[in-house]
Design a protein around this motif. Sequence first.
Motif, PDB file in Angstrom:
ATOM      1  N   THR A 261      -2.038  20.242  80.834  1.00  0.00           N
ATOM      2  CA  THR A 261      -3.482  20.779  81.282  1.00  0.00           C
ATOM      3  C   THR A 261      -3.658  21.447  82.697  1.00  0.00           C
ATOM      4  N   SER A 262      -2.852  20.753  83.581  1.00  0.00           N
ATOM      5  CA  SER A 262      -2.705  21.626  84.869  1.00  0.00           C
ATOM      6  C   SER A 262      -1.500  22.207  85.140  1.00  0.00           C
ATOM      7  N   ALA A 263      -0.802  22.635  84.291  1.00  0.00           N
ATOM      8  CA  ALA A 263       0.336  23.408  84.343  1.00  0.00           C
ATOM      9  C   ALA A 263       0.561  24.643  85.352  1.00  0.00           C
ATOM     10  N   ASP A 264      -0.597  25.444  85.427  1.00  0.00           N
ATOM     11  CA  ASP A 264      -0.579  26.597  86.348  1.00  0.00           C
ATOM     12  C   ASP A 264      -0.602  26.008  87.736  1.00  0.00           C
ATOM     13  N   TYR A 265      -1.479  24.845  88.092  1.00  0.00           N
ATOM     14  CA  TYR A 265      -1.789  24.188  89.362  1.00  0.00           C
ATOM     15  C   TYR A 265      -0.254  23.799  89.959  1.00  0.00           C
ATOM     16  N   MET A 266       0.501  23.124  88.982  1.00  0.00           N
ATOM     17  CA  MET A 266       1.873  22.515  89.187  1.00  0.00           C
ATOM     18  C   MET A 266       2.760  23.615  89.566  1.00  0.00           C
ATOM     19  N   SER A 267       2.696  24.626  89.087  1.00  0.00           N
ATOM     20  CA  SER A 267       3.436  25.841  88.981  1.00  0.00           C
ATOM     21  C   SER A 267       3.105  26.409  90.595  1.00  0.00           C
ATOM     22  N   ARG A 268       1.962  26.366  91.096  1.00  0.00           N
ATOM     23  CA  ARG A 268       1.585  26.788  92.547  1.00  0.00           C
ATOM     24  C   ARG A 268       2.160  25.940  93.638  1.00  0.00           C
ATOM     25  N   VAL A 269       1.955  24.551  93.208  1.00  0.00           N
ATOM     26  CA  VAL A 269       2.558  23.524  94.169  1.00  0.00           C
ATOM     27  C   VAL A 269       4.053  23.538  94.143  1.00  0.00           C
ATOM     28  N   ARG A 270       4.686  23.530  93.158  1.00  0.00           N
ATOM     29  CA  ARG A 270       6.161  23.774  93.348  1.00  0.00           C
ATOM     30  C   ARG A 270       6.731  25.158  93.872  1.00  0.00           C
ATOM     31  N   GLN A 271       5.795  26.068  93.867  1.00  0.00           N
ATOM     32  CA  GLN A 271       6.228  27.203  94.706  1.00  0.00           C
ATOM     33  C   GLN A 271       6.123  27.077  96.381  1.00  0.00           C
ATOM     34  N   ARG A 272       5.026  26.263  96.781  1.00  0.00           N
ATOM     35  CA  ARG A 272       5.014  25.937  97.981  1.00  0.00           C
ATOM     36  C   ARG A 272       5.936  24.639  98.196  1.00  0.00           C
TER      37      ARG A 272
ATOM     38  N   LEU B  63      15.383  12.242  98.318  1.00  0.00           N
ATOM     39  CA  LEU B  63      14.600  11.144  98.092  1.00  0.00           C
ATOM     40  C   LEU B  63      13.300  11.697  97.568  1.00  0.00           C
ATOM     41  N   ASP B  64      12.631  11.516  96.359  1.00  0.00           N
ATOM     42  CA  ASP B  64      11.468  11.907  95.848  1.00  0.00           C
ATOM     43  C   ASP B  64      10.610  10.896  95.907  1.00  0.00           C
ATOM     44  N   VAL B  65       9.873  10.558  96.931  1.00  0.00           N
ATOM     45  CA  VAL B  65       8.841   9.527  97.247  1.00  0.00           C
ATOM     46  C   VAL B  65       7.591   9.314  96.474  1.00  0.00           C
ATOM     47  N   CYS B  66       7.410   8.470  95.639  1.00  0.00           N
ATOM     48  CA  CYS B  66       6.286   8.476  94.892  1.00  0.00           C
ATOM     49  C   CYS B  66       6.473   9.496  93.874  1.00  0.00           C
ATOM     50  N   CYS B  67       7.651   9.563  92.946  1.00  0.00           N
ATOM     51  CA  CYS B  67       7.982  10.527  92.115  1.00  0.00           C
ATOM     52  C   CYS B  67       7.038  10.611  91.004  1.00  0.00           C
ATOM     53  N   GLY B  68       6.403   9.679  90.696  1.00  0.00           N
ATOM     54  CA  GLY B  68       5.556   9.582  89.434  1.00  0.00           C
ATOM     55  C   GLY B  68       6.359   9.878  88.277  1.00  0.00           C
ATOM     56  N   THR B  69       6.157  10.887  87.381  1.00  0.00           N
ATOM     57  CA  THR B  69       6.799  11.132  86.109  1.00  0.00           C
ATOM     58  C   THR B  69       7.988  12.150  86.516  1.00  0.00           C
ATOM     59  N   GLY B  70       8.103  12.453  87.577  1.00  0.00           N
ATOM     60  CA  GLY B  70       9.461  13.258  87.898  1.00  0.00           C
ATOM     61  C   GLY B  70       9.321  14.782  87.722  1.00  0.00           C
ATOM     62  N   VAL B  71       8.047  15.099  87.358  1.00  0.00           N
ATOM     63  CA  VAL B  71       7.938  16.580  86.871  1.00  0.00           C
ATOM     64  C   VAL B  71       8.523  17.657  88.059  1.00  0.00           C
ATOM     65  N   HIS B  72       8.720  17.337  89.341  1.00  0.00           N
ATOM     66  CA  HIS B  72       9.210  18.092  90.061  1.00  0.00           C
ATOM     67  C   HIS B  72      10.840  18.345  90.267  1.00  0.00           C
TER      68      HIS B  72
END
Length: 221
Positions: free
Chosen positions: A20-31, A44-53
């Motif tokens: 659903t938010s794939a475009d937004y997440m791509s922008r987040v990962r660029q930043r 350390l990925d703090v509050c990693c959630g589903t580990g998508v990054h």
Amino acid sequence: MTVAAYDAYADWYEDYVTDTSADYMSRVRQRLGELLGTGPGRLLDVCCGTGVHAAELRRLGWDPVGVDLSTGQLRHARGRLPVAVADAAALPVADAAVPAAVCVLAHTDVPDYAAVVAEVARVLSPGGRFVHLGVHPCFVGAFADRSDPARILIDGGYAERERSFRAWAPHGVRARVGAWHVPLADLLNAVTEAGLAVTRVVESGSGPVPDVFGLAAVKPA
């Protein structure tokens, strides 16, 4: 201890962040890449959630390990990186043990983000890097109506720090799990009071008003 609010929505959230938010997440990962820079080293990925990054962190040369309180989300994260169940305000990591840490899209999910930043500062080695990346404190929250992306309406709730389920998007993340608002001053003060030095700040948005706020900080050597 922080309640793992995402457990009830873990499968929904996995679909949300990967589709659903794939475009937004791509922008987040660029930043994220711009602020963090390249490895190598343990991260350390703090509050990693589903580990998508995790894939992006590895692409940058880091060796990520995730921590999160939500066992539901960690079911998905385990296929992406090593993980541990932990409260971000009490990290199961030794002092000065990691050269880098990130917290991505999670500061509104904990009741005391300053305590999380203080823990991050504790576990960072001297000279270590910390990247915070999250929704923009000034323009995203229960106080902000973003239904018109060119004209954000801000109400008097900006100063409220309580958890809220009020959201302009009734079917989005915040209407499900709620959010603790962290005003911009509180966010910046949490970083400096933890003994970290801010090195860069970025704002980003798909429109004229930013929806993402990020900063990079270092622990003095």
